[in-house]
Design an enzyme around this catalytic site. Sequence first.
Site, PDB file in Angstrom:
ATOM      1  N   ARG A  39      59.617  21.757  92.681  1.00 56.98           N
ATOM      2  CA  ARG A  39      59.119  22.869  93.530  1.00 56.98           C
ATOM      3  C   ARG A  39      59.123  22.666  94.993  1.00 56.98           C
ATOM      4  NH1 ARG A  39      52.773  22.916  92.094  1.00 56.98           N
ATOM      5  NH2 ARG A  39      52.413  24.035  93.808  1.00 56.98           N
ATOM      6  N   ARG A  40      58.702  21.277  95.261  1.00 55.59           N
ATOM      7  CA  ARG A  40      58.253  20.890  96.686  1.00 55.59           C
ATOM      8  C   ARG A  40      59.306  20.010  97.199  1.00 55.59           C
ATOM      9  NH1 ARG A  40      51.855  19.772  95.616  1.00 55.59           N
ATOM     10  NH2 ARG A  40      51.126  21.563  96.559  1.00 55.59           N
ATOM     11  N   HIS A  60      41.397  25.372  89.777  1.00 52.95           N
ATOM     12  CA  HIS A  60      41.504  26.450  88.874  1.00 52.95           C
ATOM     13  C   HIS A  60      40.660  27.758  89.087  1.00 52.95           C
ATOM     14  CE1 HIS A  60      43.829  28.951  86.628  1.00 52.95           C
ATOM     15  NE2 HIS A  60      42.733  29.218  86.194  1.00 52.95           N
ATOM     16  N   TYR A  73      40.075  32.733  90.347  1.00 50.63           N
ATOM     17  CA  TYR A  73      38.955  33.568  90.044  1.00 50.63           C
ATOM     18  C   TYR A  73      38.286  34.112  91.387  1.00 50.63           C
ATOM     19  CZ  TYR A  73      40.634  32.157  85.804  1.00 50.63           C
ATOM     20  OH  TYR A  73      41.519  31.799  84.631  1.00 50.63           O
ATOM     21  N   HIS A 118      55.522  31.435  89.282  1.00 55.46           N
ATOM     22  CA  HIS A 118      54.384  32.245  88.634  1.00 55.46           C
ATOM     23  C   HIS A 118      53.268  32.631  89.524  1.00 55.46           C
ATOM     24  CE1 HIS A 118      50.805  32.284  86.217  1.00 55.46           C
ATOM     25  NE2 HIS A 118      50.365  31.571  86.822  1.00 55.46           N
ATOM     26  N   PHE A 119      52.945  31.543  90.407  1.00 56.38           N
ATOM     27  CA  PHE A 119      51.715  31.811  91.355  1.00 56.38           C
ATOM     28  C   PHE A 119      51.928  32.858  92.616  1.00 56.38           C
ATOM     29  CE2 PHE A 119      52.247  27.743  93.485  1.00 56.38           C
ATOM     30  CZ  PHE A 119      52.477  28.086  94.659  1.00 56.38           C
ATOM     31  N   HIS A 120      53.183  33.003  92.818  1.00 55.55           N
ATOM     32  CA  HIS A 120      53.330  34.036  93.703  1.00 55.55           C
ATOM     33  C   HIS A 120      53.396  35.526  93.033  1.00 55.55           C
ATOM     34  CE1 HIS A 120      54.864  30.973  96.766  1.00 55.55           C
ATOM     35  NE2 HIS A 120      54.891  31.757  97.557  1.00 55.55           N
TER      36      HIS A 120
END
Lengths: 174, 540
Positions: B431-432, B217, B221, B368-370
Amino acid sequence: MHIDLLEKRWLYVALGMILLFLGAIFYTAWVHNVHPPGHAETIDSASLHLSEEFAEDKLGVQAEPLANGSVQVRLVAGRYGFYPREIEIPAGRTIVFRLASMDVLHGAHIPMTNMGTMIVPGFVSEVTTVFPKPGEYPLLCNEYCGFGHDHMWSKVTVIAPENWHAPTKGGQQP
Amino acid sequence: MIDATSRKLTLFNFWVAFGAFGLASVFGLYQVLERSGFIPALQSPAVYFASVSTHGVLMAFVLTTFFIMGFGYYTLASSLKVPIWNPLLAWAGYGVCLGGTVLAAIPLLLGKASVLYTFYPPIQASALFYIGATLLVVGSWFWAAIVIVMYVEWKKAHPGEPVPLPAFATAANAFLWLWTSAGVALEAVFQLLPWSLGLVDTIDVGLARTLFSWTLHPIVYFWLIPAYIVLYGFVPQAAGGKLFSDELARLAFLLILLFGLPIGFHHLYMDPEQAHGWKFIHMVGTFAVAIPTLLTGFTVIASLEGAGRKRGGQGLFGWIGALPWKDPTVLAAILSLLMLVLGGFGGLVNASYAMNAMIHNTAWVPGHFHLIFAGTVVILYLAVAYRLWPRLVGKALVSKELALVQLWSWFIGLGILTTPWHVLGLLGQPRRISSVNYNSVLTLAWDPYELAMILGGLVLTASAGLFVYILYKTQTAGEAEQPVEENWAVAIRPATALPEWLNSFGVWNKVIAGLMALSYGYPIIQFFVLKTYDPTAWGY
Ligand SMILES: [Cu+2]
């Protein structure tokens, strides 16, 4: 440290928002008892076939309901399927799934329901849920587990409680 | 203008970063085509999973690490106005990272490391892959050390003065990275390396996943802080205004450092090896880390509003139209904030302890993460390239209009790509997967979204190609010009005297150590207390 009045107000708004979200989650978790799976229960994945619980003849929907009346289902995840490949469970009753992997990491998910868990070799995954509506549901593997991963799924049939009968012996579906 | 060595260091790092970015985009296009199943000749799980692994490693680890190192050197040299301390060490770190990248790339491209960028055991890749990935991390520690030394030296030479904000934030990121990368480093050294080299037969998968969550995670950041430096440091000035608040910006970076670290269990919500009480504690921290992002949103929008009003914008929203939308830095910032709002909303669902079960490991997650990674973060990396290339190579950007087209197409492409992913996620698509083989009525509903996905992939790949082309053309055929001095944004009320806790990290590192011990102590120790059964290695 200098904080502008506008900044101060925004800080309160931001804190308020976060507390509201957390409050909602606290409520569902500790009042309605909605938790993700997880209780660190270990098992030897290499000898599931010899274990008390996950040997081949112990799998599937269990004949005896649990003490609290819920139906227990035992599944083994392995490349590439969930075994047994087809199960029938009643709608509207609490179902307790117990799953273990015999090889690598897998994931179990029934789309558009909250039946989901990771299946980590060495650990037993337990998920408790209720399916309100009868129907045919696929149980999909949702973690990459090898080149056959796309083919890893099994069939779950949820049937109206009045038409459902518990299996008669040894965990086998009638 | 910064000194020649610092410029060269920045440029060399950027070349690798953006080269990896261009290459990874092509893999991305192949993946949406293959996955849709519309072109039977392309179908191949073996190629697909090798491609996904390479795409993920290049984008998430190579692009980011090299960009952050290059940008960090530039930020320090231009804001502290000193050359890079010990350039030889910086080049050594660069060499170690590059060597590691090449070592990891060989098995990846040969299909000997199709373990995805998360490389979860007990599926095992070639040892070369783990060695390469470890070297990439080790090389980046050289960078972190240089940043921290420069920060400390500057403070010593300027007692009582506030460290310039861009340098302060970069130092925060160096500390964050050292903390963050420790998890995966422990996993690599004590588990993955000995196991893949055949020194031990089995691996504790629960422990490996827990250590990986420690890194997985907060690494986000590590990628995000440079983007925030752009928002605080370049954007107000590029828009023609001032930074609304310097002190609150520092607080935001410190809060990210503090809250960002001990919350990795939200990646393990659905895992059986950790008890739900621990997950709940990490969940509270996950929501707390939204606060510095909410502060950043406020400060950046307030700075933009000030700039818009200064340019004659009136009324409640008139200032938005008055902003210089034709400036690549400003445009990228606006698009980035838009995608942050959308991606942030999706993130709240992921972070929610119970709701997560509906979308865990579905197509919602890459959606989301794209949005957050390619959208919020990478679009600002691209803006940095447009701003810095002339300052680094002494040549004018070959076309500002093309740069604007590129940024808009990146934004639009991400919209087209991630909207169907979010819908598919809610419809339960994992997803995968490399193709849809489920013989179930449910999956028929997925088809139209697959088509939209291909369109998004085409737009994005074209956009990435245009980006590489603009940089290449600027470097080879741009008109020579005198490189300009970096002008970092000035705050409306510059920080003059700061309390020590807003100007240093000593106390913060101690608090973090305490928090990490609390949130990861027992969850790691349990694997040595419990009788665990470790599996052996599996191929794929
Ligand atoms: Cu699987």
